[in-house]
Design an enzyme around this catalytic site. Structure first.
Site, PDB file in Angstrom:
ATOM      1  N   LYS A 128      17.870 117.162 134.417  1.00  0.00           N
ATOM      2  CA  LYS A 128      18.487 118.374 133.874  1.00  0.00           C
ATOM      3  C   LYS A 128      19.503 118.874 134.884  1.00  0.00           C
ATOM      4  CE  LYS A 128      18.130 120.992 130.190  1.00  0.00           C
ATOM      5  NZ  LYS A 128      17.631 120.631 128.852  1.00  0.00           N
ATOM      6  N   ASP A 168      22.990 121.979 126.445  1.00  0.00           N
ATOM      7  CA  ASP A 168      21.810 122.856 126.391  1.00  0.00           C
ATOM      8  C   ASP A 168      22.399 124.260 126.196  1.00  0.00           C
ATOM      9  OD1 ASP A 168      18.683 122.710 126.994  1.00  0.00           O
ATOM     10  OD2 ASP A 168      19.380 124.531 127.956  1.00  0.00           O
TER      11      ASP A 168
HETATM   12  P1  NDP Z   1      22.817 127.796 122.530  1.00  0.00           P
HETATM   13  O1  NDP Z   1      23.553 128.205 123.731  1.00  0.00           O
HETATM   14  O2  NDP Z   1      23.538 127.112 121.436  1.00  0.00           O
HETATM   15  O3  NDP Z   1      22.055 129.032 121.895  1.00  0.00           O
HETATM   16  C1  NDP Z   1      21.155 129.806 122.622  1.00  0.00           C
HETATM   17  C2  NDP Z   1      20.730 130.989 121.775  1.00  0.00           C
HETATM   18  O4  NDP Z   1      19.669 131.672 122.416  1.00  0.00           O
HETATM   19  C3  NDP Z   1      21.835 132.000 121.569  1.00  0.00           C
HETATM   20  O5  NDP Z   1      21.633 132.630 120.330  1.00  0.00           O
HETATM   21  C4  NDP Z   1      21.616 132.965 122.734  1.00  0.00           C
HETATM   22  O6  NDP Z   1      22.148 134.256 122.494  1.00  0.00           O
HETATM   23  C5  NDP Z   1      20.112 132.998 122.795  1.00  0.00           C
HETATM   24  N1  NDP Z   1      19.666 133.218 124.168  1.00  0.00           N
HETATM   25  C6  NDP Z   1      19.905 132.436 125.249  1.00  0.00           C
HETATM   26  N2  NDP Z   1      19.370 132.965 126.349  1.00  0.00           N
HETATM   27  C7  NDP Z   1      18.774 134.094 125.962  1.00  0.00           C
HETATM   28  C8  NDP Z   1      18.038 135.064 126.633  1.00  0.00           C
HETATM   29  N3  NDP Z   1      17.801 134.975 127.952  1.00  0.00           N
HETATM   30  N4  NDP Z   1      17.558 136.105 125.900  1.00  0.00           N
HETATM   31  C9  NDP Z   1      17.787 136.174 124.563  1.00  0.00           C
HETATM   32  N5  NDP Z   1      18.494 135.280 123.867  1.00  0.00           N
HETATM   33  C10 NDP Z   1      18.960 134.250 124.545  1.00  0.00           C
HETATM   34  O7  NDP Z   1      21.603 126.866 123.057  1.00  0.00           O
HETATM   35  P2  NDP Z   1      20.701 125.859 122.235  1.00  0.00           P
HETATM   36  O8  NDP Z   1      20.516 126.319 120.840  1.00  0.00           O
HETATM   37  O9  NDP Z   1      21.220 124.496 122.495  1.00  0.00           O
HETATM   38  O10 NDP Z   1      19.326 125.974 123.039  1.00  0.00           O
HETATM   39  C11 NDP Z   1      18.277 126.857 122.628  1.00  0.00           C
HETATM   40  C12 NDP Z   1      16.964 126.385 123.227  1.00  0.00           C
HETATM   41  O11 NDP Z   1      16.678 125.046 122.766  1.00  0.00           O
HETATM   42  C13 NDP Z   1      16.927 126.276 124.760  1.00  0.00           C
HETATM   43  O12 NDP Z   1      15.612 126.572 125.202  1.00  0.00           O
HETATM   44  C14 NDP Z   1      17.224 124.791 125.016  1.00  0.00           C
HETATM   45  O13 NDP Z   1      16.729 124.377 126.264  1.00  0.00           O
HETATM   46  C15 NDP Z   1      16.456 124.166 123.860  1.00  0.00           C
HETATM   47  N6  NDP Z   1      16.845 122.818 123.471  1.00  0.00           N
HETATM   48  C16 NDP Z   1      18.139 122.510 123.146  1.00  0.00           C
HETATM   49  C17 NDP Z   1      18.468 121.227 122.748  1.00  0.00           C
HETATM   50  C18 NDP Z   1      19.843 120.856 122.314  1.00  0.00           C
HETATM   51  O14 NDP Z   1      20.037 119.703 121.906  1.00  0.00           O
HETATM   52  N7  NDP Z   1      20.815 121.742 122.334  1.00  0.00           N
HETATM   53  C19 NDP Z   1      17.458 120.167 122.709  1.00  0.00           C
HETATM   54  C20 NDP Z   1      16.117 120.607 123.001  1.00  0.00           C
HETATM   55  C21 NDP Z   1      15.847 121.888 123.375  1.00  0.00           C
HETATM   56  P3  NDP Z   1      23.710 134.563 122.724  1.00  0.00           P
HETATM   57  O15 NDP Z   1      24.416 133.979 121.539  1.00  0.00           O
HETATM   58  O16 NDP Z   1      23.798 136.046 122.787  1.00  0.00           O
HETATM   59  O17 NDP Z   1      24.087 133.895 124.006  1.00  0.00           O
HETATM   60  O1  2IT Z   2      16.274 119.981 126.246  1.00  0.00           O
HETATM   61  C1  2IT Z   2      16.799 118.981 125.731  1.00  0.00           C
HETATM   62  O2  2IT Z   2      16.122 118.035 125.327  1.00  0.00           O
HETATM   63  C2  2IT Z   2      18.263 118.964 125.591  1.00  0.00           C
HETATM   64  N1  2IT Z   2      18.912 119.937 125.945  1.00  0.00           N
HETATM   65  C3  2IT Z   2      18.948 117.745 125.052  1.00  0.00           C
HETATM   66  C4  2IT Z   2      19.109 116.702 126.106  1.00  0.00           C
HETATM   67  C5  2IT Z   2      19.935 115.501 125.730  1.00  0.00           C
HETATM   68  O3  2IT Z   2      20.143 114.681 126.632  1.00  0.00           O
HETATM   69  O4  2IT Z   2      20.359 115.349 124.579  1.00  0.00           O
END
Ligand code: NDP
Ligand code: 2IT
Length: 453
Positions: A128, A168
Site C-alpha cells: 500500500k 484508493d
Molecule cells: P473515494 O475517494 O472514491 O471515496 C471515499 C468516500 O469516503 C468519499 O465519499 C469521502 O468523502 C468519504 N470519506 C473518506 N474519508 C472519510 C472520512 N475520514 N470521514 C468521512 N468520510 C470519508 O475512495 P474509495 O471509494 O475508493 O474508497 C472507499 C473505501 O474503500 C476505503 O476504505 C478504501 O480503502 C476501500 N477500498 C477501495 C477499493 C478501490 O478499488 N477503490 C478497493 C477496496 C477497498 P468526500 O467525498 O467528502 O471526500
Molecule cells: O484496498 C484495495 O484493495 C484497493 N484499494 C485496490 C487495490 C488494487 O491494487 O486494485
C-alpha cells in the site's frame, strides 16, 4: 509457551518497535487473534517464526514530495510505499491521497492487503502507499504536478512484475492518468505498472465498478447460503466515492433499495432510493459536496455529520436489513451496530477497509449477524486489477461481460473458501475467522517453502 502467549508476545513487540501506529495494531491484533486455532493445530508456523516475520514489511519507503502550487509557491508532502509481503506474487495494492495519511494507516492497509490478495486466489503480494496530500480544493494543474512529483520517486520502486500500485481514497482515474504519464516519460516503457488505467490506454472494462459490484456479489453469496437474497431489501451505504457509488448501482440490479450515502460533510437519506445518476454526476463527475443532491431531490433529507452525537455515524441510524460501510476505517462503532441491530439490520458487508471497530465486530459475531469482513468482501477491486494486469501482459482486451463474469466467480470462491475454513476451525459461518485463516495459510506456507527470507 502457549499459543495465546506467543500471539501476545508478537503483538507487544510490534507495538514497542513501531510506536504510534494505532490502526496498524488494530489490524494486526484482529488477524493474529483469529489465527489461534490454526496455530494450535499446526506448530510449523510457530517453528518457522511466521508471525514475527509477517508483521514486518519487507520494505517501507518514505519520501519527500515537492511541488509548485498555482501561486508558484513550493509545497511539501510525505509519500509512502510499504511493500509488505511478496511471498505469493509481486507487491500489489492501492495509493491513498488524504490529509489523514500517515505510516500507521498505510501499514494497516498494506497488512490487510496481504491476506485479501491471497484470498483472491491470484498471484499477488501485499502493498500500500499514498500521501498526506489533499486533492480537495486543488486545481487540475496542482493535482497533476503533485502526481508527477510523487511518481518521480515512486517510479524507482515499482514495475509490472515488481510492484503494481492502483487507486484508493483520493486516487481515481485522473490521478492514475497523471502518474502513468509521468512513469512513461521517466522510463520510456508502456507497461501495466499501474491498474485502474483509462480504457483507451490499457485499462480494463469493469475495474471502475469492480469493488462495489464485488462487495454486493459477496453479500448475495452470504444470503444465498442462508436461503435468502438481497431482493426487496432496504440497504444503507456510507461513502459516495468509487466503492459506494457502484455498490449502490449493483444493489439496484439485485432488486434491493439503497437509501443512504454520505461524504465527509454529511449524509443523504432518500427513502425512495438514492438516485444513481444524480450521485454519479454530483460526486464522481462534478467532485462536489453531497448536499447538492437535495437541490435535485428535494424530498430527500440531508444531515450534516457534525449534527450527530460525537463518535457515531448518522448513516447507521437509518433502519435497514443490510449495511454497506464503504467510506473509511472505524466508521461503524459499537453504538452504531447496536442502533443498526435494534432497527432490524442483520447483515454488515464491508466495502471499505476495516470500517468496523473491534467491539462492533464482536457484537455482530455474538449476535450471529451476517458479517462480510473487508478482506473478503472488498477483494473484487484488487482481483479485477489483476485481471487488468493479465490483459496488459497478454496484450488483450476482454469484454465487460467477460471481466464481470470472472469477478463473480472470484467473489463466490472467496466466500466458499472463507466459509469452508470457518467450518474447518469449528465456528461455521464466522467469515472473519475463515477469511483470516485462509488468507494467512497460503502466504505462510509460501514463506516456509521459500526459506529464511
Ligand atoms: P473515494 O475517494 O472514491 O471515496 C471515499 C468516500 O469516503 C468519499 O465519499 C469521502 O468523502 C468519504 N470519506 C473518506 N474519508 C472519510 C472520512 N475520514 N470521514 C468521512 N468520510 C470519508 O475512495 P474509495 O471509494 O475508493 O474508497 C472507499 C473505501 O474503500 C476505503 O476504505 C478504501 O480503502 C476501500 N477500498 C477501495 C477499493 C478501490 O478499488 N477503490 C478497493 C477496496 C477497498 P468526500 O467525498 O467528502 O471526500
Ligand atoms: O484496498 C484495495 O484493495 C484497493 N484499494 C485496490 C487495490 C488494487 O491494487 O486494485
Amino acid at each position: 509457551m502457549s499459543i495465546k502467549n506467543y500471539i501476545d508476545k508478537v503483538l507487544k513487540s510490534t507495538i514497542q518497535s513501531t510506536p504510534g501506529q494505532t490502526e496498524f495494531y488494530q489490524a494486526v491484533e484482529e488477524v493474529l487473534t483469529s489465527l489461534e486455532p490454526l496455530l494450535q493445530a499446526e506448530p510449523k508456523y510457530n517453528n518457522y517464526n511466521i508471525l514475527e516475520r509477517i508483521v514486518i514489511p519487507e520494505r517501507q519507503i518514505l519520501f519527500r514530495v515537492v511541488w509548485l502550487d498555482d501561486q508558484g509557491k513550493i509545497q511539501t508532502n510525505i509519500g509512502y510505499r510499504v511493500q509488505f509481503n511478496s511471498a505469493i506474487g509481486p507487491y500489489k495494492g492501492g495509493l491513498r491521497f488524504h490529509p489523514s495519511v500517515n505510516l500507521g494507516i498505510i501499514k494497516f492497509l498494506g497488512f490487510e492487503q496481504i491476506f485479501k490478495n491471497s484470498l483472491t486466489g491470484l498471484a499477488i503480494g501485499g502493498a500500500k502507499g499514498g500521501s498526506n496530500f489533499d486533492p480537495k480544493g486543488k486545481s487540475e494543474g496542482e493535482v497533476m504536478r503533485f502526481c508527477q512529483s510523487f511518481m518521480v520517486e515512486l517510479s524507482k520502486h515499482i514495475g509490472e512484475t515488481r510492484d503494481i500500485p492502483a487507486g484508493d481514497i483520493g486516487v481515481g482515474g485522473r490521478e492514475i492518468g497523471y502518474m502513468y504519464g509521468e512513469y512513461k516519460r521517466l522510463t520510456g516503457r508502456f507497461e501495466g505498472v499501474l491498474t485502474g488505467k483509462g480504457l483507451n490506454w490499457g485499462g480494463s472494462l469493469a475495474r471502475t465498478e469492480a469493488t462495489g459490484y464485488g462487495s454486493v456479489y459477496f453479500a448475495e453469496n452470504i444470503l444465498n447460503k442462508a436461503g435468502d437474497s438481497l431482493k426487496g431489501k432496504v440497504c444503507t451505504v456510507s461513502g459516495s466515492g468509487n466503492v459506494a457509488l457502484y455498490t449502490i448501482q449493483k444493489l439496484y440490479d439485485m432488486g434491493a433499495t439503497p437509501v443512504t450515502c454520505s461524504d465527509s460533510k454529511g449524509m443523504i437519506y432518500d427513502k425512495d432510493g438514492i438516485n444513481f445518476n444524480s450521485l454519479k454526476s454530483i460526486k464522481e463527475i462534478g467532485r462536489k459536496d453531497l448536499i447538492e443532491y437535495i437541490k435535485v431531490h428535494p424530498n430527500a433529507a440531508y444531515i450534516p455529520l457534525h449534527q450527530y452525537p460525537e463518535g457515531t455515524n448518522a448513516v447507521w441510524s437509518v433502519p435497514c436489513f443490510a449495511a454497506f460501510p464503504s467510506a473509511t476505517q472505524n466508521e461503524l462503532c459499537l453504538a452504531d451496530i447496536k442502533n443498526l441491530y435494534n432497527n432490524g439490520c442483520r447483515l454488515v458487508n464491508e466495502g471499505a477497509n476495516m470500517p468496523s471497530t473491534p467491539d462492533a465486530v464482536d457484537f455482530m459475531l455474538a449476535n450471529k449477524m451476517f458479517y462480510g469482513p473487508a478482506k473478503a468482501a472488498n477483494a473484487g477491486g484488487v482481483a479485477t486489477s489483476q485481471l487488468e494486469m493479465s490483459q496488459n501482459a497478454s496484450m488483450q482486451k476482454w469484454s465487460f461481460a467477460e471481466v464481470d463474469d470472472k469477478l463473480q466467480g472470484i467473489m463466490k470462491n472467496i466466500f466458499e473458501l472463507s466459509y469452508k475454513t470457518s467450518k474447518e476451525f469449528g465456528d461455521e459461518g464466522n467469515l472473519m475467522l475463515g477469511a483470516n485463516i485462509a488468507g494467512f495459510r497460503k502466504v505462510a506456507d509460501s514463506m516456509i517453502d521459500q526459506g529464511a527470507v
